[in-house]
Design an enzyme around this catalytic site. Structure first.
Site, PDB file in Angstrom:
ATOM      1  N   GLY A 442      -0.491  -0.481   1.678  1.00 33.31           N
ATOM      2  CA  GLY A 442      -0.970   0.737   2.315  1.00 33.31           C
ATOM      3  C   GLY A 442       0.180   1.567   2.819  1.00 33.31           C
ATOM      4  N   GLY A 443      -0.149   2.630   3.543  1.00 38.45           N
ATOM      5  CA  GLY A 443       0.871   3.537   4.043  1.00 38.45           C
ATOM      6  C   GLY A 443       1.754   2.912   5.094  1.00 38.45           C
ATOM      7  N   GLY A 445       2.273  -0.743   5.322  1.00 35.66           N
ATOM      8  CA  GLY A 445       2.772  -2.072   5.070  1.00 35.66           C
ATOM      9  C   GLY A 445       2.141  -2.743   3.867  1.00 35.66           C
ATOM     10  N   LYS A 461      -0.108  -8.875   7.602  1.00 34.57           N
ATOM     11  CA  LYS A 461       0.358  -7.515   7.328  1.00 34.57           C
ATOM     12  C   LYS A 461       1.828  -7.392   7.712  1.00 34.57           C
ATOM     13  CE  LYS A 461      -0.561  -2.666   8.455  1.00 34.57           C
ATOM     14  NZ  LYS A 461      -1.404  -1.722   9.196  1.00 34.57           N
ATOM     15  N   ASP A 558      -8.410   7.311   9.974  1.00 32.70           N
ATOM     16  CA  ASP A 558      -8.192   7.071   8.548  1.00 32.70           C
ATOM     17  C   ASP A 558      -9.400   6.344   7.969  1.00 32.70           C
ATOM     18  OD1 ASP A 558      -6.863   7.247   6.150  1.00 32.70           O
ATOM     19  OD2 ASP A 558      -5.618   5.479   6.471  1.00 32.70           O
TER      20      ASP A 558
END
Length: 758
Positions: A442-443, A445, A461, A558
């Protein structure tokens, strides 16, 4: 050598323990970080508190002034903590379950013209407080006086009192004794509440003009010392400088005893604590109190419970030397260093092994130069190894600071303690972060699948890089997730701060993302209409919970199908709070950088940079349309008119051609068609350009719940009838292509943003 090693380890552990205990001492005893921990220098520990949500309130307590709520009166300097109706608090003891209050007195004064002034004060009338019988007494002063102590005891009226007389001031002893001459006292029984004291004169102080007033009050033991001066004070003294005396009260929690509260799972006693039914002295109270177990300290009512005490800090007298003391969980023991045997106590001393084995000395002496060299090599190796260990320790401490560990510790203090994983644990769990274990990117990690102790699968993560922005995202996510307790939110299990990049450990959700199920032809057949409707309802419930239920609202910022995970039963789990924002209670909107995913972003947010809860509503509307259509929020493979799913959907709605865009596989009957229409209208409301015209997430969640239960003729409404909204030719959402001259081109700007996916 072994002895010196243990001494060194003891000194280091002692220093670290002092640092840790010092930081713990600074932590407040409140339930949450926003709660005020003191007022005017008086500590306010939970279950007492000042702000809403910071004090305990029993579910059966419907009063406007709960017994544990405290007011901090700032009209005084310093401020005064007040309980109930203007009763000043002097101290609150969690361990003893006591509260010390500043009490007024009762008095009756006679003037020369036989006019009189009488004052009486009723004490606390709350179920959770009784006056302590062992730590207070009832006192009256005067030479023509009798006084009453009244209240409720076990639900019945109760009274006691005493009397005192004297003919002359010289009759009165001046040595502090209260023996019935000028001063009398009475014991206070167990379990008395709703107190009232009254002072009277037999003959209006006739014949004892030196003593114009009768005075009475309950007072803490040793807090009142009688003197002749008490008898000569007149009415003006009590009007101008009325004395107050401390009184000790007992308090308890709830209306159930320990077994009842534990059975109902409402008991406040946390880990390493004991639940204690109220004592004989407190029998006038319902409920229980909590206390730390032996060897533990702290506030037993807070979520983290009581913490282990390091008994070795106090240099226990039982051990022969302080360095022989070893702290255990809940206790300690004495231990001899290497090269010695024995227990290490004052009665069983440590004895050197060389004293009991003299034959070892010749062996050591005959070892010669070779033995000395071996010993020197071993010492050199140990020194090198320790140097390497110190470098590793220093690097881990640096990583802890760089990863925001100190800031995170400050922000989550007072909350439930997360598990802190070691580097080795997570490396073992992920096979040294093998790429084969990557399950998502993802943005903020990369996410790995891992297995920790007990064969528990987890999702780990790992941030892509270390910079201030990434650290803020990491701290933000931990802070937010630590406040969320919802079955449809991915649970945060712990974190690791020792690595170069920060790590978060979540529960593992094994069925992939909602996005994957919608856009994978092999998976989408499993998503029946009823299942999609249930998933939509669960997501809406989560966003409603974030916006309205928790003490500090959270905007997800988000919301998209890729951030919704599904478990084996297709239960929705909302994830990825790296971009989320806490909303202060006094702010309805936040000015921020635009963060989110193209196709889901609120158009007004993109133009104004003002983030509100309605931004989540718009993003959720896009997810609803995804569930209806099985189409992507933004697709470069589609034509220009169909590229943005939100615009394409609204266009079809305006043309009354909803079912041109709806997924053909989800409608199996009239009921489903009616439900699809209502969900489409709900999505249409969520996608309104002007945020103030969108419903709240709470309204959306309630509407979806109603649609789930509906028959074909059930009606629902948000602001207007949904039957009216079924007229798909209506213009509920306007997307003008040109400026109408009245809004400065704002709508056309929004249209351009949506059309181009920006």
């Amino acid at each position: 050598m072994g002895y010196q090693k243990h001494v060194l380890i003891f000194l280091i552990s002692l220093v670290l323990t002092q640092i840790i205990s010092g930081s713990e001492a600074l932590e407040s005893l409140v339930i949450a970080s926003h709660c005020t921990s003191e007022c005017g220098g008086i500590t306010i520990p939970y279950p007492f508190g000042i702000e809403d949500g910071c004090y305990y309130k029993d579910k059966d307590d419907h009063s406007l002034n709960p017994s544990m709520r405290i007011t901090c009166n700032h009209t005084f300097s310093p401020p005064q903590p007040i309980l109930g109706n203007n009763i000043q608090i002097l101290n609150i003891s969690v361990k003893e379950a006591e509260i010390h209050l500043n009490s007024n007195i009762s008095y009756k004064c006679d003037e020369s013209d036989n006019s009189s002034y009488y004052y009486s004060y009723s004490w606390i009338n709350l179920r959770s407080f009784t006056i302590s019988s062992s730590k207070n007494k009832f006192v009256a002063t005067g030479c023509d006086t009798y006084a009453w102590f009244k209240g409720k005891r076990y639900g019945k009226n109760y009274s006691t009192g005493c009397m005192t007389t004297c003919n002359e001031l010289n009759d009165v002893a001046n040595d502090g004794r209260c023996n019935g001459v000028g001063c009398c006292q009475a014991s206070i029984p167990d379990g008395v509440t709703n107190l009232k004291t009254e002072a009277y004169s037999y003959n209006h102080h006739t014949g004892v003009e030196f003593n114009p007033c009768s005075v009475a009050c309950p007072v803490a033991n040793n807090a009142f010392k009688f003197s002749k001066q008490n008898l000569t004070r007149n009415l003006s003294y009590y009007l101008n400088e009325p004395p107050k005396f401390p009184v000790v009260y007992n308090w308890g929690i709830g209306t159930k005893n320990c077994s009842e509260a534990e059975k109902e799972e409402s008991c406040l006693c946390k880990s390493n604590t004991d639940c204690i039914n109220l004592t004989h002295e407190q029998q006038g109270l319902d409920g229980y109190r909590c206390d730390c177990k032996k060897g533990y300290s702290g506030n037993p009512y807070l979520p983290q419970g009581c913490q282990d005490i390091n008994e070795c800090e106090a240099a226990s007298d039982e051990c022969e030397k302080p360095e022989y003391c070893r702290n255990d969980v809940g206790g300690y023991h004495c231990e001899c260093p290497n090269g010695y045997h024995g227990i290490g106590t004052n009665t069983d001393h440590c004895i050197s092994n060389t004293k009991t084995k003299p034959w070892l000395m010749p062996v050591i002496l005959t070892a010669g130069t070779g033995g000395v060299i071996i010993i020197l090599l071993i010492i050199a190796f140990i020194a090198y190894w320790r140097h390497g260990e110190r470098k590793i320790t220093a690097l881990r401490e640096k990583n802890f600071r760089d990863n925001g560990g100190e800031i995170l510790h400050q922000k989550v203090s007072g909350m439930d303690v997360l598990k802190i994983f070691t580097i080795q644990e997570l490396e073992n769990a992920t096979d040294n972060y093998n790429e084969a274990n990557i399950i998502g990117k993802g943005g903020f990690g990369v996410v790995y699948k891992g297995v920790i102790s007990g064969n528990q699968p987890v999702a780990i993560k790992r941030s892509l890089k270390v910079d201030p922005n990434q650290v803020e995202q990491f701290i933000n996510e931990v802070l937010i997730l630590s406040q969320i307790n919802n079955r449809n939110v991915v649970k945060l299990l712990g974190c690791c701060l020792e690595t170069e990049v920060p790590l978060l450990v979540y529960e593992f959700i094994n069925n992939g993302t909602l996005y994957a199920h919608l856009h994978d032809e092999d998976k989408v057949p499993h998503l029946t209409w009823n299942l999609r409707l249930r998933i939509a309802s669960e997501i809406a419930d989560v966003l409603s919970y974030l916006h309205t239920t928790i003490s500090t609202p959270i905007i997800h910022r988000d919301m998209k199908s890729m951030n919704v995970l599904l478990d084996e039963s297709y239960t929705a789990k909302v994830a990825d709070f790296g971009a989320s924002k806490l909303v202060p209670l006094d702010q309805g909107q936040l000015a921020t950088m635009v963060v989110g995913t193209q196709g889901y972003l609120d158009p007004e947010y993109m133009l104004s940079f003002e983030l509100t809860e309605k931004s989540d509503v718009y993003s959720f509307g896009v997810v609803l349309v995804e569930l209806l259509t099985k189409k992507k929020a933004l697709s470069n493979q589609e034509s220009e008119l169909e590229r943005c799913l939100a615009l394409h959907f609204i266009s079809k709605m305006k043309q009354d051609r909803l079912f041109d865009i709806v997924d053909k596989n989800i409608s199996n009957g009239l009921k489903e068609i009616e439900q699809i229409k209502k969900v489409a209208n709900l999505a249409k409301l969520c996608l309104r350009l002007k945020r103030e015209k969108r419903p709240t997430m709470k309204e959306v969640a309630m509407e979806l719940e109603g649609i789930k239960r509906m028959g074909s003729n059930v009606k629902h409404s948000i602001g207007q009838s949904f039957d009216e909204l079924e007229n798909f030719g209506g213009h509920l959402v306007e997307f003008p292509t040109v400026d109408d001259g009245n809004n400065g081109g704002r709508d056309s700007d929004i249209h351009s943003l949506l059309k181009n996916g920006r």
